[in-house]
Design a protein around this motif. Sequence first.
Motif, PDB file in Angstrom:
ATOM      1  N   GLY A   1       0.783  -1.218   0.000  1.00  0.00           N
ATOM      2  CA  GLY A   1       0.000   0.000   0.000  1.00  0.00           C
ATOM      3  C   GLY A   1       0.817   1.271   0.000  1.00  0.00           C
ATOM      4  N   GLU A   2       2.148   1.170   0.103  1.00  0.00           N
ATOM      5  CA  GLU A   2       2.963   2.383   0.127  1.00  0.00           C
ATOM      6  C   GLU A   2       3.028   3.049  -1.236  1.00  0.00           C
ATOM      7  N   LEU A   3       3.148   2.270  -2.299  1.00  0.00           N
ATOM      8  CA  LEU A   3       3.292   2.825  -3.641  1.00  0.00           C
ATOM      9  C   LEU A   3       2.295   2.144  -4.568  1.00  0.00           C
ATOM     10  N   LEU A   4       1.434   2.963  -5.191  1.00  0.00           N
ATOM     11  CA  LEU A   4       0.455   2.462  -6.147  1.00  0.00           C
ATOM     12  C   LEU A   4       0.755   3.055  -7.513  1.00  0.00           C
ATOM     13  N   VAL A   5       0.788   2.209  -8.532  1.00  0.00           N
ATOM     14  CA  VAL A   5       1.013   2.641  -9.912  1.00  0.00           C
ATOM     15  C   VAL A   5      -0.261   2.365 -10.685  1.00  0.00           C
ATOM     16  N   SER A   6      -0.954   3.428 -11.092  1.00  0.00           N
ATOM     17  CA  SER A   6      -2.259   3.306 -11.751  1.00  0.00           C
ATOM     18  C   SER A   6      -3.201   2.434 -10.930  1.00  0.00           C
ATOM     19  N   GLY A   7      -3.174   2.620  -9.626  1.00  0.00           N
ATOM     20  CA  GLY A   7      -4.078   1.913  -8.732  1.00  0.00           C
ATOM     21  C   GLY A   7      -3.633   0.526  -8.347  1.00  0.00           C
ATOM     22  N   VAL A   8      -2.514   0.054  -8.848  1.00  0.00           N
ATOM     23  CA  VAL A   8      -2.032  -1.295  -8.549  1.00  0.00           C
ATOM     24  C   VAL A   8      -0.852  -1.196  -7.596  1.00  0.00           C
ATOM     25  N   ASP A   9      -0.875  -2.011  -6.546  1.00  0.00           N
ATOM     26  CA  ASP A   9       0.191  -1.996  -5.548  1.00  0.00           C
ATOM     27  C   ASP A   9       1.509  -2.410  -6.191  1.00  0.00           C
ATOM     28  N   ALA A  10       2.576  -1.655  -5.885  1.00  0.00           N
ATOM     29  CA  ALA A  10       3.894  -1.977  -6.439  1.00  0.00           C
ATOM     30  C   ALA A  10       4.362  -3.345  -5.987  1.00  0.00           C
ATOM     31  N   VAL A  11       3.987  -3.760  -4.787  1.00  0.00           N
ATOM     32  CA  VAL A  11       4.383  -5.082  -4.301  1.00  0.00           C
ATOM     33  C   VAL A  11       3.758  -6.167  -5.161  1.00  0.00           C
ATOM     34  N   GLU A  12       2.529  -5.935  -5.645  1.00  0.00           N
ATOM     35  CA  GLU A  12       1.889  -6.899  -6.534  1.00  0.00           C
ATOM     36  C   GLU A  12       2.578  -6.933  -7.901  1.00  0.00           C
ATOM     37  N   LEU A  13       3.016  -5.780  -8.356  1.00  0.00           N
ATOM     38  CA  LEU A  13       3.665  -5.727  -9.663  1.00  0.00           C
ATOM     39  C   LEU A  13       5.050  -6.355  -9.645  1.00  0.00           C
ATOM     40  N   GLY A  14       5.774  -6.161  -8.563  1.00  0.00           N
ATOM     41  CA  GLY A  14       7.146  -6.634  -8.507  1.00  0.00           C
ATOM     42  C   GLY A  14       8.108  -5.565  -8.998  1.00  0.00           C
ATOM     43  N   PRO A  15       9.362  -5.614  -8.542  1.00  0.00           N
ATOM     44  CA  PRO A  15      10.312  -4.544  -8.877  1.00  0.00           C
ATOM     45  C   PRO A  15      10.596  -4.432 -10.369  1.00  0.00           C
ATOM     46  N   GLU A  16      10.617  -5.558 -11.096  1.00  0.00           N
ATOM     47  CA  GLU A  16      10.948  -5.483 -12.518  1.00  0.00           C
ATOM     48  C   GLU A  16       9.876  -4.706 -13.279  1.00  0.00           C
ATOM     49  N   ARG A  17       8.614  -5.006 -13.013  1.00  0.00           N
ATOM     50  CA  ARG A  17       7.523  -4.312 -13.712  1.00  0.00           C
ATOM     51  C   ARG A  17       7.432  -2.858 -13.268  1.00  0.00           C
ATOM     52  N   VAL A  18       7.665  -2.600 -11.993  1.00  0.00           N
ATOM     53  CA  VAL A  18       7.612  -1.215 -11.518  1.00  0.00           C
ATOM     54  C   VAL A  18       8.668  -0.379 -12.221  1.00  0.00           C
ATOM     55  N   ARG A  19       9.842  -0.932 -12.431  1.00  0.00           N
ATOM     56  CA  ARG A  19      10.911  -0.161 -13.076  1.00  0.00           C
ATOM     57  C   ARG A  19      10.672   0.013 -14.568  1.00  0.00           C
ATOM     58  N   GLU A  20       9.788  -0.805 -15.150  1.00  0.00           N
ATOM     59  CA  GLU A  20       9.376  -0.550 -16.524  1.00  0.00           C
ATOM     60  C   GLU A  20       8.411   0.627 -16.591  1.00  0.00           C
ATOM     61  N   LEU A  21       7.597   0.783 -15.547  1.00  0.00           N
ATOM     62  CA  LEU A  21       6.590   1.840 -15.528  1.00  0.00           C
ATOM     63  C   LEU A  21       7.125   3.139 -14.946  1.00  0.00           C
ATOM     64  N   ILE A  22       8.097   3.051 -14.021  1.00  0.00           N
ATOM     65  CA  ILE A  22       8.645   4.238 -13.362  1.00  0.00           C
ATOM     66  C   ILE A  22      10.142   4.269 -13.605  1.00  0.00           C
ATOM     67  N   ALA A  23      10.615   5.302 -14.266  1.00  0.00           N
ATOM     68  CA  ALA A  23      12.054   5.501 -14.461  1.00  0.00           C
ATOM     69  C   ALA A  23      12.552   6.410 -13.343  1.00  0.00           C
ATOM     70  N   ALA A  24      13.294   5.847 -12.407  1.00  0.00           N
ATOM     71  CA  ALA A  24      13.826   6.619 -11.277  1.00  0.00           C
ATOM     72  C   ALA A  24      15.308   6.343 -11.157  1.00  0.00           C
ATOM     73  N   PRO A  25      16.123   6.874 -12.076  1.00  0.00           N
ATOM     74  CA  PRO A  25      17.566   6.583 -12.039  1.00  0.00           C
ATOM     75  C   PRO A  25      18.213   7.214 -10.816  1.00  0.00           C
ATOM     76  N   PRO A  26      19.288   6.614 -10.310  1.00  0.00           N
ATOM     77  CA  PRO A  26      20.002   7.209  -9.172  1.00  0.00           C
ATOM     78  C   PRO A  26      20.571   8.569  -9.542  1.00  0.00           C
ATOM     79  N   HIS A  27      20.800   9.387  -8.518  1.00  0.00           N
ATOM     80  CA  HIS A  27      21.322  10.736  -8.763  1.00  0.00           C
ATOM     81  C   HIS A  27      22.686  10.674  -9.447  1.00  0.00           C
ATOM     82  N   HIS A  28      23.562   9.831  -8.960  1.00  0.00           N
ATOM     83  CA  HIS A  28      24.893   9.699  -9.552  1.00  0.00           C
ATOM     84  C   HIS A  28      24.857   8.566 -10.575  1.00  0.00           C
ATOM     85  N   GLY A  29      24.212   8.822 -11.692  1.00  0.00           N
ATOM     86  CA  GLY A  29      24.134   7.822 -12.743  1.00  0.00           C
ATOM     87  C   GLY A  29      25.455   7.665 -13.468  1.00  0.00           C
TER      88      GLY A  29
END
Length: 654
Positions: free
Chosen positions: A419-447
């Motif tokens: 319940g901490e992070l929802l992507v289009s209404g779907v829990d990120a835990v349900e999606l899994g990290p691989e799918r979340v990173r396809e939907l959300i691009a959050a590169p580290p500051h020191h890329g």
Amino acid sequence: MRTTTPPARPPAAGHPATCPEPRAPEAGRAPEPASVQALFRTALVRDGRGLRLGLTAAAFMVHQLCEALVPILVGVVIDRALAPSDGPALLGWLTVLAGVFTLLSLSYQRASAAMVTVYGHGEQALRLRTMARLLDPRSLRRQPGAGEALSLVSSDTYRVAGVSWSVVQQASTVTAILTASVVLLLISLPLGAGVIAGTVLVLLVMRRISMPLEARGLAEQSSAARAGDVATDMITGLRVVTGMNAHAEAARRYRVASQASRRGAVAAARSVLTYSCVSLLLSGLFLAVLATVSGYLALDGGITIGQLVTVLGLAQYLQGSLAHVGTFASNWLHKRASARRLSDLINEPPLIGAAPGPGDGRPEKPADATAPALLWHPPGHDEPVRLERGELVGVVPGRPSSARDIGDRLGYRVPLARGELLVSGVDAVELGPERVRELIAAPPHHGAVFSGTLRSNLVPPGSDPDPAVLRATMLDDVIEDIGGDGSDVGERGRKLSGGQRQRLLMARALHSGAEVVVLDEPTTAVDPATEQRIAEGLRALPTTTLLVTTSGILLSGCDRVVDLSAEADNTVVIGPDAVPGPASADAPHTPSGPAPTDAPHPASGTAPADAPDAASDDASGAASAGAPDTASGTAPAADRPERPDRPEPNGVPR
């Protein structure tokens, strides 16, 4: 002062209102445990390599058999052709000897060529498995450093894959010893029995001596990996080391690590050399005894002159085989040490739990077309961060260091609560990290900027950069400055300034194709004028973007700003006319957190465009964090009183 409604941004073209249905990615499954034996099987028999390895071992065994036949045939030629002076027999046996030499040569050439294929594919399979674990979206609880990771992927996989060479070489060595033993038994039963007994004795003694070698080999490899870690860190942070004038300390740390590596390597090498010397000594003594006994038998008439030549030839030939038998144990123990290191890495527990799959009895939840693109409930805050499609929202962290944690959470690089992070209404835990990173691009500051062209760092091969993104991030100026996007940026982008690298990394994130882009302090090394143009460019893009920053210039271009400082839990709406750029004399304060206790406020100035990233980040972050008035994080920015005694964000005085 007046506030105005922010102008409408362009529609979010290319960003659908729904995200694809969640799935249980293959990478989300628990990795298959890898024991030492399983890694050896991967190197030997996986993907059809077992049959090829068996044929290759047979070819090497034929080669050793032919080598053992050479002294035997020489003895036969002496007894059956030279002693009776039989010319036709001599010609016949020489023809047989030539055929043996031909088969000997061809079998070795073909076996060696096939062995390269078996070994190469086995090493590749081990490297792919190791890399897959290092790049697992669920990450590792103990992440190895760059130097240790390089050692695991290169030298350790090399050693473990070399078990295929050990198998064929040891099989051929055993073939040579058995062939010689059978021939010696036929010539003289005591000689044959002595060879077999001596071989067993050498194996037992050398096995006992080799027992400490595995531990020393493991210590050597671990110390070498630590030295590689220190060297990699120093090379990576060379600009920072130079800026801090810390060459002496960096050299001292590397000297300590390299000395430990040297001590481990010398200790392991001494053990191996001692082991080899003992092996050679034992085999030499044994063969000397064998030659002496066979000489006495020849003098007594127990064996012929040809048989004596055969025995002495086999004794010389067996010396190398017996010495190799003595190294069997050390060879396997060194490979076991590397296999244990690989096994420990692959079996390391994941940092993030596996996403529930369709087979766990829980139905998949479809995306909600009416839900926001992103809804994040920051730990410790009551109000969530809400990001609608097409919005540009700013998030002000409580401390500059908190920005890294926000990027890690939104990029699902750390464990998240349900319940901490929802992507289009779907829990990120349900999606899994691989799918979340396809939907959300959050590169580290020191890329990382990789060696190659600017274009290869920006878009995949065959793709074209988006001109709108290039203009928005001011990367078009960089491309023009370096002579085109086909120009080389140097190792780790050393030909680019700090600000140019940041613009490249920002443009790369916006080219990712993700539905949401999270930018973590993307302009800490950029001058204020360029930063203002970037803020305007980001606002003009239709991309759904979340800016984690304390920069008042970037925040002035956002549709909304969410203050996550300790005193604020609510969303503050700021329009671009309500918060002018830092150059405006009557600019109100923008929301931000309190200044870090260990970072003084600079009097003026911003980090130059070519400053190192770390130094620029510290200077800009410290100045930005102290800019706003944090007495009331919930009041509209336009209603806050002026504080002329405090600098604006980015260190620009009022």
